[in-house]
Design an enzyme around this catalytic site. Structure first.
Site, short mmCIF file in Angstrom:
data_model
loop_
_atom_site.label_atom_id
_atom_site.label_comp_id
_atom_site.label_asym_id
_atom_site.label_seq_id
_atom_site.Cartn_x
_atom_site.Cartn_y
_atom_site.Cartn_z
N ASP A 42 0.86 -1.18 0.00
CA ASP A 42 0.00 0.00 0.00
C ASP A 42 0.90 1.23 0.00
O ASP A 42 1.96 1.24 0.64
CB ASP A 42 -0.92 0.02 1.22
CG ASP A 42 -1.92 1.17 1.15
OD1 ASP A 42 -2.94 1.00 0.47
OD2 ASP A 42 -1.64 2.22 1.77
N GLU A 44 1.07 5.63 0.24
CA GLU A 44 0.47 6.94 0.47
C GLU A 44 1.22 7.92 -0.43
O GLU A 44 2.44 7.83 -0.59
CB GLU A 44 0.59 7.35 1.93
CG GLU A 44 -0.07 6.39 2.92
CD GLU A 44 -1.55 6.19 2.66
OE1 GLU A 44 -2.20 7.12 2.13
OE2 GLU A 44 -2.07 5.10 2.98
N HIS A 183 -5.47 4.81 6.38
CA HIS A 183 -4.73 5.63 5.41
C HIS A 183 -3.26 5.78 5.79
O HIS A 183 -2.62 6.77 5.41
CB HIS A 183 -5.38 7.00 5.22
CG HIS A 183 -6.73 6.93 4.58
ND1 HIS A 183 -6.93 6.56 3.28
CD2 HIS A 183 -7.97 7.17 5.10
CE1 HIS A 183 -8.22 6.59 3.00
NE2 HIS A 183 -8.88 6.95 4.09
N ASP A 188 -2.77 -0.26 6.34
CA ASP A 188 -3.65 -0.60 5.21
C ASP A 188 -3.20 -1.89 4.54
O ASP A 188 -4.02 -2.71 4.10
CB ASP A 188 -3.66 0.53 4.19
CG ASP A 188 -4.47 1.74 4.67
OD1 ASP A 188 -4.93 1.71 5.83
OD2 ASP A 188 -4.63 2.71 3.90
#
Length: 608
Positions: A42, A44, A183, A188
């Site tokens: 994942d 960001e 998030h 995540d």
């Protein structure tokens, strides 16, 4: 620098619906999902576009067999400020990234962590898109791993009644994930691991139990078709033929694989198979029988033979080779052309073909009749014409010498027949010349449809003549032994008798092939000599054998008989356009005319 943490195993197996770890009952084909290493990742970022935004955090979890093998987590300096709305969403601020490593330092470590694994992400195009863009900017080659998107898997098995959408937070709540997504990349990724295992648990009863199944798990394959994939259980990873059988043991369909029976049959239960009639067949099938073959050529030949034997209703190939027509020049006192279904042993007769259809054979007849003044009446003429016999309109048009009325004696008519026989068996140039001139005239008059008909007529004749000229010499050889190097350095050995594959074998690179050849010659199928120019096999089988023998790299070991072709044949002029172009070259004098008696180009000759 990124940090990697080794954690205690979380899963002992893929969880069942109630959350208890279980060992799935997996078959032995392909790579079971319990043996696959997944890296769930994942990211960001500072925005949604890889070209304009950067990565701020990477989190990944490596799992195999339901157990966590390791984790990867690091902040990343995106090279600019973090937008306020991203700070609010993720909690990652610009000040947090001041001392973080740039992506140029992070990416190699992540690629090493994920090497050899299947990459998994929720909405994978987003995460993989950023990683690919980062690799391009850093000058790293993207390794191109397999990618699994849990969003697409969820759409396959999670209905709207269960969840209003397929967002990660919604699915994590539905499946009672141990970590709530927030998030942040690592949390995540951890939540996505739980979601992945839950989705795989649901996909298992649908036949998705192996890595190969995940490639098509999101395809719109009917459930009853996907469930039939167990029919592929136990099939060998070898070339051969497979037979789909129905409830009454009837053969529904025969197919072939030149590499792996297992992989080929498995493809019938995925979206790669889009033929409606084949999907119908799969729904009916109850069993798949394999026939392992020594070489790919044997597999293709056996497929043809089994189709001819069983006439499966779901195969659309030629099922009745005995019905393929031939063009015959008869052996009467005044020979004529006719379309026949079989070849008979009779002195003076000549044949070309076989043709795929009656209409094709008739076009070839018309091509010869257009090129030579051979009679077109169908009755048998005596050597001496009866009193009161009358000629047909063709005689008045100069298209026939009228032997029926004595207008042409046997020797002069025989000269016409000799030219017809030469065009059928050796040089088609006279037929090409007549049709080339006719096409040129029609094209000049802008009668293009008629010109196309003439072209098709010429093409039918050339294909039929070429087939007979190509097959006849091989069919006359009582034995041909040939060999080709295999990919592993060994040899594929083929023994052909009268155009029929009589035996085949494969030897490895360290084995002397000569004893194997001797064994094949002693034990191969006995094949009686056929009536010339037919071969002792299905016409398509002989075509396959010839294609193999003519491959670059195939070595002719021995020939019993004479394998020879005329120097000028129809083989080089199967395409009517090419034949017409070659005719134009000869007309301009750049190539000499063929000799009256064509020479032979001998491939190999030996008497038994």
């Amino acid at each position: 620098m990124p940090t990697v943490h080794r954690l205690r195993p979380v899963w002992a197996g893929v969880p069942a619906a109630g959350g208890t770890p279980v060992q799935l009952g997996l078959d032995e084909i392909g790579t079971p999902l319990s043996d696959v290493t997944f890296v769930v990742v994942d990211l960001e970022t500072t925005g949604g576009t890889p070209a304009e935004n950067g990565i701020t955090e990477i989190g990944a979890v490596k799992v195999r067999g339901g157990q966590v093998l390791g984790e990867f987590q690091t902040l990343v300096d995106p090279g600019g400020p973090v937008p306020p709305f991203i700070q609010v969403l993720t909690g990652i601020t610009t000040s947090m990234l001041v001392d973080a490593p740039p992506i140029e330092q992070v990416l190699p470590s992540f690629l090493e962590f994920a090497a050899g694994a299947v990459l998994v992400a929720h909405n994978a195009p987003f995460d993989v898109g950023f990683l690919r863009a980062a690799a391009a900017r850093c000058g790293h080659a993207w390794p191109g791993p397999r990618v699994v998107d849990t969003v697409r898997l969820a759409r396959r098995v999670v209905t709207r009644d269960e969840a209003p959408n397929h967002k990660l937070g919604t699915l994590a709540a539905l499946f009672h994930a141990e970590v709530t997504p927030n998030h942040r990349a690592l949390d995540d990724a951890r939540a996505t691991v739980d979601v992945l295992h839950a989705l795989l648990d649901r996909l298992g009863p649908l036949g998705v139990t192996h890595l190969e199944d995940l490639a098509t798990a999101t395809d719109p394959v009917p459930a009853e078709v996907r469930r039939k994939r167990t029919l592929a259980d136990g099939l060998p990873d070898a070339p051969g033929v497979y037979l789909f059988r129905g409830p009454g043991e009837e053969v529904l369909y025969v197919g072939t694989s030149t590499t792996s029976l297992r992989k080929r049959v498995r493809s019938y239960f995925t979206s790669a198979e889009k033929r409606g009639r084949i999907l119908e067949m799969v729904r009916i099938a109850t069993r798949v029988d394999p026939v392992v073959c020594a070489t790919p050529l044997e597999a293709r030949v056996r497929e043809l033979r089994l189709i001819a034997e069983h006439a499966p209703r779901y195969n659309r190939r030629s099922r009745f080779p005995e019905r393929m027509p031939w063009v015959r020049l008869t052996s009467e006192p005044y020979p004529r052309l006719s379309v026949v279904r079989d070849v008979r042993e009779e002195d003076g007769a000549a044949y070309i073909g076989p043709f795929p259809s009656q209409s094709g054979a008739q076009l070839a007849v018309e091509a010869l009749q257009e090129s030579f003044a051979i009679r077109q009446c169908t009755r048998r003429l005596p050597l001496l014409p009866p009193a009161g016999a009358s000629a047909c309109a063709l005689a008045d048009m100069g298209r026939c010498g009228a032997p029926c009325t004595g207008g042409q004696d046997a020797p002069s008519y025989g000269a016409v027949v000799d030219r017809v026989r030469s065009a059928m068996h050796a040089d088609p140039a006279p037929v090409v010349a007549v049709h080339a001139e006719r096409i040129e005239t029609l094209a000049a008059q802008q009668r293009f449809e008629e010109a196309a008909t003439v072209r098709d007529r010429l093409g039918a004749f050339l294909r039929g003549a070429a087939r007979a000229q190509r097959v006849g010499p091989l069919a006359a050889c009582s034995e041909v032994v040939a060999a080709q190097r295999a990919e592993d350095g060994g040899w594929e050995i083929v023994l052909v008798r009268h155009g029929r594959l009589a035996a085949t074998a494969r030897v490895d690179r360290v084995t002397d092939p000569r004893p194997t050849i001797a064994t094949l010659r002693a034990t191969a199928e006995h094949v009686p000599a056929p009536v010339a120019p037919t071969s002792a096999a299905h016409p398509e089988e002989t075509d396959l054998v010839l294609d193999w023998l003519e491959r670059p790299g195939v070595r002719i070991v021995d020939v019993v008989g004479t394998w020879a072709l005329p120097v000028r044949t129809a083989l080089g002029n199967v395409d009517p356009a090419a034949a017409i172009a070659a005719h134009g070259t000869r007309v301009r004098g750049e190539v000499q005319e063929a000799p009256a008696r064509p020479h032979l180009r001998v491939v190999m000759s030996r008497t038994a």
